[in-house]
Design a protein around this motif. Structure first.
Motif, PDB file in Angstrom:
ATOM      1  N   LYS A 140     -10.794  13.996  24.135  1.00 45.63           N
ATOM      2  CA  LYS A 140     -11.510  14.622  23.022  1.00 45.63           C
ATOM      3  C   LYS A 140     -12.965  14.897  23.377  1.00 45.63           C
ATOM      4  N   ARG A 141     -13.561  14.047  24.180  1.00 45.03           N
ATOM      5  CA  ARG A 141     -14.944  14.302  24.606  1.00 45.03           C
ATOM      6  C   ARG A 141     -15.025  15.588  25.421  1.00 45.03           C
ATOM      7  N   ILE A 142     -14.002  15.849  26.233  1.00 45.91           N
ATOM      8  CA  ILE A 142     -14.015  17.036  27.104  1.00 45.91           C
ATOM      9  C   ILE A 142     -13.658  18.299  26.339  1.00 45.91           C
ATOM     10  N   PHE A 143     -12.624  18.220  25.490  1.00 45.87           N
ATOM     11  CA  PHE A 143     -12.083  19.420  24.855  1.00 45.87           C
ATOM     12  C   PHE A 143     -12.428  19.548  23.372  1.00 45.87           C
ATOM     13  N   GLY A 144     -12.859  18.467  22.739  1.00 43.76           N
ATOM     14  CA  GLY A 144     -13.027  18.501  21.296  1.00 43.76           C
ATOM     15  C   GLY A 144     -14.447  18.373  20.799  1.00 43.76           C
ATOM     16  N   SER A 145     -15.418  18.699  21.636  1.00 51.14           N
ATOM     17  CA  SER A 145     -16.812  18.660  21.200  1.00 51.14           C
ATOM     18  C   SER A 145     -17.337  20.080  21.017  1.00 51.14           C
TER      19      SER A 145
ATOM     20  N   MET B 218     -11.466  27.809  41.303  1.00 50.39           N
ATOM     21  CA  MET B 218     -11.364  29.224  41.690  1.00 50.39           C
ATOM     22  C   MET B 218     -10.319  29.936  40.843  1.00 50.39           C
ATOM     23  N   ASN B 219      -9.219  29.239  40.565  1.00 55.21           N
ATOM     24  CA  ASN B 219      -8.162  29.818  39.727  1.00 55.21           C
ATOM     25  C   ASN B 219      -8.591  29.922  38.266  1.00 55.21           C
ATOM     26  N   GLU B 220      -9.320  28.895  37.808  1.00 54.09           N
ATOM     27  CA  GLU B 220      -9.733  28.815  36.401  1.00 54.09           C
ATOM     28  C   GLU B 220     -11.208  28.411  36.355  1.00 54.09           C
ATOM     29  N   PRO B 221     -12.129  29.370  36.395  1.00 52.96           N
ATOM     30  CA  PRO B 221     -13.562  29.052  36.474  1.00 52.96           C
ATOM     31  C   PRO B 221     -14.074  28.115  35.374  1.00 52.96           C
ATOM     32  N   THR B 222     -13.531  28.209  34.165  1.00 51.43           N
ATOM     33  CA  THR B 222     -14.016  27.364  33.070  1.00 51.43           C
ATOM     34  C   THR B 222     -13.681  25.893  33.301  1.00 51.43           C
ATOM     35  N   LEU B 223     -12.739  25.626  34.195  1.00 52.16           N
ATOM     36  CA  LEU B 223     -12.413  24.238  34.519  1.00 52.16           C
ATOM     37  C   LEU B 223     -13.616  23.487  35.078  1.00 52.16           C
ATOM     38  N   LYS B 224     -14.548  24.209  35.672  1.00 54.53           N
ATOM     39  CA  LYS B 224     -15.723  23.549  36.244  1.00 54.53           C
ATOM     40  C   LYS B 224     -16.490  22.784  35.170  1.00 54.53           C
ATOM     41  N   LYS B 225     -16.594  23.376  33.981  1.00 54.67           N
ATOM     42  CA  LYS B 225     -17.317  22.698  32.902  1.00 54.67           C
ATOM     43  C   LYS B 225     -16.567  21.440  32.467  1.00 54.67           C
ATOM     44  N   ALA B 226     -15.238  21.507  32.434  1.00 51.74           N
ATOM     45  CA  ALA B 226     -14.438  20.326  32.097  1.00 51.74           C
ATOM     46  C   ALA B 226     -14.621  19.243  33.152  1.00 51.74           C
ATOM     47  N   MET B 227     -14.633  19.644  34.415  1.00 51.33           N
ATOM     48  CA  MET B 227     -14.812  18.692  35.510  1.00 51.33           C
ATOM     49  C   MET B 227     -16.211  18.088  35.487  1.00 51.33           C
TER      50      MET B 227
ATOM     51  N   THR C  59     -18.058  17.676  32.874  1.00 55.81           N
ATOM     52  CA  THR C  59     -18.101  16.749  31.736  1.00 55.81           C
ATOM     53  C   THR C  59     -17.456  15.421  32.113  1.00 55.81           C
ATOM     54  N   LEU C  60     -16.326  15.475  32.800  1.00 55.21           N
ATOM     55  CA  LEU C  60     -15.642  14.254  33.220  1.00 55.21           C
ATOM     56  C   LEU C  60     -16.514  13.447  34.176  1.00 55.21           C
ATOM     57  N   GLU C  61     -17.164  14.114  35.104  1.00 55.73           N
ATOM     58  CA  GLU C  61     -18.030  13.413  36.054  1.00 55.73           C
ATOM     59  C   GLU C  61     -19.223  12.779  35.338  1.00 55.73           C
ATOM     60  N   PHE C  62     -19.787  13.496  34.376  1.00 53.56           N
ATOM     61  CA  PHE C  62     -20.916  12.949  33.610  1.00 53.56           C
ATOM     62  C   PHE C  62     -20.493  11.703  32.844  1.00 53.56           C
ATOM     63  N   LEU C  63     -19.355  11.785  32.146  1.00 50.07           N
ATOM     64  CA  LEU C  63     -18.860  10.646  31.368  1.00 50.07           C
ATOM     65  C   LEU C  63     -18.568   9.456  32.275  1.00 50.07           C
TER      66      LEU C  63
END
Length: 280
Positions: free
Chosen positions: A14-19, A192-201, A203-207
């Motif tokens: 939820k922190r990654i996808f629900g904020s 590279m396949n899904e550029p928006t995944l970088k923001k999810a990644m 966020t995960l690294e920050f958390l």
């Protein structure tokens, strides 16, 4: 660098996808999901229960599902299931029906009801096929004629991705591999396949490096493990009680037919003293 937190933990998910800050991440994930059911892409979504600091891992009032609404009013519920709670299909229909019926206020017409979509992301296998993404609608058995488009249920089973290699094109599988915990050496390809995944990644690294987030994550992880253990214990106990009841019924029937106690012991699995107690 600290070990990465598990994105399958519903608190982290939820922190990654629900904020509100990551609403663009959720929008792309949903568009990749709905592309596989033939729906046009969404341009806007509203989070109905965005993550806040009040979402405490052990608070029963905290909801770690993600609730969203599209510009057209379609309601979406996303739930991450790390462990098998059993009866997921009944649980899904129950909560779907509550969301669907809660739309109407007194005196409103049924025409006001909007489509409700449930997306279950499972860390275990449930559907008896090899597809990692199954989509269900309400259709007539023989002709496939749709009764209503108002119900749509997705099951995404991360356990079925074991044999999947890293894809070379964009799409939902890239997101699911990230959630499953793809090796970081594959992150660049997934990005590279899904550029928006970088923001999810990111966020995960920050958390994963944030001390307070890790404390809350570990508390939630312990709660989920304890809950799963209790469910498993209750299920096994229920099965054992059912087997014992069946054995007693078999023995009772055999006794009524005058069958020798030694034969009944072998057939039922009961002890000789248990069979004799029934006889008496």
């Amino acid at each position: 660098m600290a070990d990465l937190l598990d994105p399958r933990n519903d608190f982290v998910f939820k922190r990654i996808f629900g904020s509100e800050e990551n609403k663009d991440v959720l929008l792309v994930f949903l568009n990749r999901t709905f592309a596989e059911s033939g729906d046009p892409p969404l341009t806007e979504i509203v989070l109905l229960n965005p993550y806040t600091n009040k979402d405490a891992p052990l608070d029963k009032q905290s909801i770690f599902d993600i609730w969203a609404k599209t510009a057209a009013g379609k309601l979406i519920n996303i739930e991450m299931q790390l462990f098998n709670k059993y009866d997921i299909e009944k649980r899904t229909l129950y909560y779907w029906s509550k969301r669907y019926s809660s739309q109407l206020q007194e005196g409103q017409s049924y025409k006001e009801l909007k489509k409700c979509v449930t997306i279950n992301i499972l860390n275990y296998s449930f559907i008896s096929n090899d597809r990692y993404h199954n989509i269900f609608h309400l259709r007539e058995d023989h002709t496939g004629l749709e009764l209503s488009d108002d119900i749509e249920v997705h099951f995404m089973e991360l356990s079925k991705l074991d044999a999947q290699s890293v894809p070379i094109v964009g799409g939902l599988i890239n997101w699911l591999l990230f959630l499953k915990g793809a090796d970081k050496s594959n992150w660049e390809v997934l990005q590279m396949n899904e550029p928006t995944l970088k923001k999810a990644m990111d966020t995960l690294e920050f958390l994963s490096q944030d001390q307070e987030a890790r404390r809350l994550y570990e508390a939630r992880q312990k709660y989920l493990h304890d809950e799963a253990s209790m469910i498993e214990w209750a299920t096994e106990k229920g099965l054992a009680q059912g087997e014992q009841k069946k054995a007693l019924e078999i023995a009772q029937n055999m006794l009524s037919l005058g069958i020798d106690v030694s034969v009944i012991v072998k057939a039922s699995g009961l002890t000789e003293s248990e069979v004799k107690a029934l006889k008496n």
